[in-house]
Design a protein around this motif. Sequence first.
Motif, PDB file in Angstrom:
ATOM      1  N   ASN A  56       1.039  -1.079  -0.441  1.00 41.54           N
ATOM      2  CA  ASN A  56       0.339   0.010   0.192  1.00 41.54           C
ATOM      3  C   ASN A  56       1.130   1.531   0.038  1.00 41.54           C
ATOM      4  O   ASN A  56       0.487   2.203  -0.934  1.00 41.54           O
ATOM      5  CB  ASN A  56      -1.155  -0.057   1.042  1.00 41.54           C
ATOM      6  N   VAL A  57       1.691   1.523   0.529  1.00 42.63           N
ATOM      7  CA  VAL A  57       3.060   2.351   1.330  1.00 42.63           C
ATOM      8  C   VAL A  57       4.063   2.876  -0.356  1.00 42.63           C
ATOM      9  O   VAL A  57       3.816   3.580  -0.193  1.00 42.63           O
ATOM     10  CB  VAL A  57       4.261   2.483   1.973  1.00 42.63           C
ATOM     11  N   THR A  58       3.988   1.698  -1.379  1.00 44.05           N
ATOM     12  CA  THR A  58       4.226   1.733  -2.091  1.00 44.05           C
ATOM     13  C   THR A  58       3.203   2.060  -3.698  1.00 44.05           C
ATOM     14  O   THR A  58       3.903   2.956  -3.984  1.00 44.05           O
ATOM     15  CB  THR A  58       5.553   0.109  -3.366  1.00 44.05           C
ATOM     16  N   ALA A  59       2.333   1.893  -3.533  1.00 44.59           N
ATOM     17  CA  ALA A  59       1.774   2.498  -4.150  1.00 44.59           C
ATOM     18  C   ALA A  59       1.165   3.436  -4.087  1.00 44.59           C
ATOM     19  O   ALA A  59       1.496   4.314  -4.708  1.00 44.59           O
ATOM     20  CB  ALA A  59       0.159   1.459  -4.355  1.00 44.59           C
ATOM     21  N   LEU A  60       1.067   3.928  -2.816  1.00 42.94           N
ATOM     22  CA  LEU A  60       0.539   5.668  -2.818  1.00 42.94           C
ATOM     23  C   LEU A  60       1.789   6.450  -2.594  1.00 42.94           C
ATOM     24  O   LEU A  60       1.511   7.232  -3.451  1.00 42.94           O
ATOM     25  CB  LEU A  60       0.214   5.767  -0.878  1.00 42.94           C
ATOM     26  N   SER A  61       2.678   5.989  -2.086  1.00 41.10           N
ATOM     27  CA  SER A  61       3.887   6.600  -2.872  1.00 41.10           C
ATOM     28  C   SER A  61       4.265   6.371  -4.715  1.00 41.10           C
ATOM     29  O   SER A  61       4.370   7.540  -5.454  1.00 41.10           O
ATOM     30  CB  SER A  61       5.591   6.068  -2.122  1.00 41.10           C
ATOM     31  N   SER A  62       3.923   5.621  -5.369  1.00 42.33           N
ATOM     32  CA  SER A  62       4.232   5.823  -7.015  1.00 42.33           C
ATOM     33  C   SER A  62       2.794   6.647  -7.182  1.00 42.33           C
ATOM     34  O   SER A  62       3.284   7.422  -8.043  1.00 42.33           O
ATOM     35  CB  SER A  62       3.265   4.355  -7.402  1.00 42.33           C
ATOM     36  N   LEU A  63       2.065   6.756  -7.089  1.00 41.66           N
ATOM     37  CA  LEU A  63       0.662   6.960  -6.877  1.00 41.66           C
ATOM     38  C   LEU A  63       0.990   9.012  -6.848  1.00 41.66           C
ATOM     39  O   LEU A  63       0.491   9.885  -7.271  1.00 41.66           O
ATOM     40  CB  LEU A  63      -1.059   7.444  -5.872  1.00 41.66           C
ATOM     41  N   ALA A  64       1.466   9.168  -5.385  1.00 37.67           N
ATOM     42  CA  ALA A  64       1.834  10.246  -5.044  1.00 37.67           C
ATOM     43  C   ALA A  64       3.224  10.915  -5.899  1.00 37.67           C
ATOM     44  O   ALA A  64       2.997  12.153  -6.587  1.00 37.67           O
ATOM     45  CB  ALA A  64       2.405  10.358  -3.323  1.00 37.67           C
ATOM     46  N   ALA A  65       3.726  10.573  -6.745  1.00 36.40           N
ATOM     47  CA  ALA A  65       4.583  10.696  -7.910  1.00 36.40           C
ATOM     48  C   ALA A  65       4.409  11.056  -9.001  1.00 36.40           C
ATOM     49  O   ALA A  65       4.652  12.091  -9.334  1.00 36.40           O
ATOM     50  CB  ALA A  65       6.097   9.493  -7.356  1.00 36.40           C
ATOM     51  N   THR A  66       3.371  10.122  -9.391  1.00 36.44           N
ATOM     52  CA  THR A  66       2.649  10.572 -10.554  1.00 36.44           C
ATOM     53  C   THR A  66       1.261  11.630 -10.425  1.00 36.44           C
ATOM     54  O   THR A  66       1.615  12.333 -11.139  1.00 36.44           O
ATOM     55  CB  THR A  66       1.568   9.312 -10.713  1.00 36.44           C
ATOM     56  N   VAL A  67       1.380  11.825  -9.144  1.00 34.57           N
ATOM     57  CA  VAL A  67       0.076  13.346  -9.278  1.00 34.57           C
ATOM     58  C   VAL A  67       0.606  14.547  -8.771  1.00 34.57           C
ATOM     59  O   VAL A  67       0.288  15.600  -9.598  1.00 34.57           O
ATOM     60  CB  VAL A  67      -1.061  13.079  -8.120  1.00 34.57           C
ATOM     61  N   LEU A  68       2.235  14.559  -8.309  1.00 34.21           N
ATOM     62  CA  LEU A  68       2.624  16.055  -7.803  1.00 34.21           C
ATOM     63  C   LEU A  68       3.770  15.880  -8.627  1.00 34.21           C
ATOM     64  O   LEU A  68       4.065  16.843  -8.921  1.00 34.21           O
ATOM     65  CB  LEU A  68       2.665  15.738  -6.182  1.00 34.21           C
ATOM     66  N   GLY A  69       4.558  14.619  -8.991  1.00 31.92           N
ATOM     67  CA  GLY A  69       5.202  14.781  -9.708  1.00 31.92           C
ATOM     68  C   GLY A  69       5.564  15.666 -11.236  1.00 31.92           C
ATOM     69  O   GLY A  69       6.298  16.133 -10.956  1.00 31.92           O
ATOM     70  N   GLY A  70       4.398  14.842 -11.945  1.00 28.98           N
ATOM     71  CA  GLY A  70       4.060  15.681 -13.413  1.00 28.98           C
ATOM     72  C   GLY A  70       4.031  17.333 -13.264  1.00 28.98           C
ATOM     73  O   GLY A  70       4.523  18.330 -13.527  1.00 28.98           O
ATOM     74  N   PRO A  71       3.106  17.550 -12.014  1.00 32.23           N
ATOM     75  CA  PRO A  71       2.766  19.488 -11.726  1.00 32.23           C
ATOM     76  C   PRO A  71       4.256  20.232 -10.878  1.00 32.23           C
ATOM     77  O   PRO A  71       3.753  21.574 -11.688  1.00 32.23           O
ATOM     78  CB  PRO A  71       1.864  19.477 -11.299  1.00 32.23           C
ATOM     79  N   LEU A  72       4.849  19.309 -10.626  1.00 29.19           N
ATOM     80  CA  LEU A  72       5.961  19.555 -10.116  1.00 29.19           C
ATOM     81  C   LEU A  72       6.609  20.298 -10.736  1.00 29.19           C
ATOM     82  O   LEU A  72       7.379  20.892 -10.804  1.00 29.19           O
ATOM     83  CB  LEU A  72       6.542  19.400  -8.766  1.00 29.19           C
ATOM     84  N   ILE A  73       7.194  19.408 -11.508  1.00 33.08           N
ATOM     85  CA  ILE A  73       7.969  19.255 -12.933  1.00 33.08           C
ATOM     86  C   ILE A  73       7.934  20.354 -13.737  1.00 33.08           C
ATOM     87  O   ILE A  73       8.438  21.525 -14.485  1.00 33.08           O
ATOM     88  CB  ILE A  73       8.589  18.018 -13.626  1.00 33.08           C
ATOM     89  N   LYS A  74       6.496  20.050 -14.139  1.00 34.06           N
ATOM     90  CA  LYS A  74       5.977  21.318 -15.436  1.00 34.06           C
ATOM     91  C   LYS A  74       6.067  23.447 -14.641  1.00 34.06           C
ATOM     92  O   LYS A  74       6.790  24.081 -15.505  1.00 34.06           O
ATOM     93  CB  LYS A  74       4.106  21.309 -15.671  1.00 34.06           C
ATOM     94  N   VAL A  75       5.079  22.643 -13.311  1.00 31.39           N
ATOM     95  CA  VAL A  75       5.520  24.464 -12.627  1.00 31.39           C
ATOM     96  C   VAL A  75       7.550  24.598 -12.156  1.00 31.39           C
ATOM     97  O   VAL A  75       7.958  25.895 -12.636  1.00 31.39           O
ATOM     98  CB  VAL A  75       5.235  23.971 -11.019  1.00 31.39           C
ATOM     99  N   ALA A  76       8.299  24.291 -12.054  1.00 35.13           N
ATOM    100  CA  ALA A  76       9.994  24.087 -11.912  1.00 35.13           C
ATOM    101  C   ALA A  76       9.575  24.178 -13.663  1.00 35.13           C
ATOM    102  O   ALA A  76      10.520  25.433 -13.662  1.00 35.13           O
ATOM    103  CB  ALA A  76      10.772  22.562 -11.632  1.00 35.13           C
ATOM    104  N   ALA A  77       9.625  24.454 -14.436  1.00 35.52           N
ATOM    105  CA  ALA A  77      10.114  24.452 -15.830  1.00 35.52           C
ATOM    106  C   ALA A  77       9.614  26.295 -16.508  1.00 35.52           C
ATOM    107  O   ALA A  77       9.900  26.604 -16.548  1.00 35.52           O
ATOM    108  CB  ALA A  77       9.500  23.107 -16.556  1.00 35.52           C
ATOM    109  N   PHE A  78       8.137  26.219 -15.555  1.00 37.50           N
ATOM    110  CA  PHE A  78       7.719  27.325 -16.220  1.00 37.50           C
ATOM    111  C   PHE A  78       8.314  28.604 -15.278  1.00 37.50           C
ATOM    112  O   PHE A  78       9.151  29.120 -15.768  1.00 37.50           O
ATOM    113  CB  PHE A  78       6.300  27.563 -15.340  1.00 37.50           C
TER     114      PHE A  78
END
Length: 123
Positions: free
Chosen positions: A81-103
């Motif tokens: 469950n923790v692995t799935a949660l961290s993967s989900l967090a990376a997917t949900v938060l990682g993509g937008p954070l990368i876009k914000v950082a690039a912006f």
Amino acid sequence: MTGSDIAGLIAAGVFAILVALLAVPVLKLGKVFDELRLAVRELSDGTSPLLEEVTTTVASTNAQLQKVDGITNNVSDATANVTALSSLAATVLGGPLIKVAAFTHGVRSAVNARSGGTGRRSR
């Protein structure tokens, strides 16, 4: 009494002495067998409670191992469950954070370019 009678009496006496001498080790061997029988009986009497105690200990250990197995399964599920949660967090938060950082990098580069900078920090 003739010579053969005397020889017969001597032979009978020697035979009686020989039987008496052989009776001593046989009697001692009988005592050894009695002691051995008592030792085997004591060993048997002492082994029965020990085997019962070992059976109880094995049953108790088996019950504890079943509990540990349940705990291990729960930890495995929690880890999944923790692995799935961290993967989900990376997917949900990682993509937008990368876009914000690039912006923000792009905005900073544009601001630096407008102000006459090169857009890169000097080292």
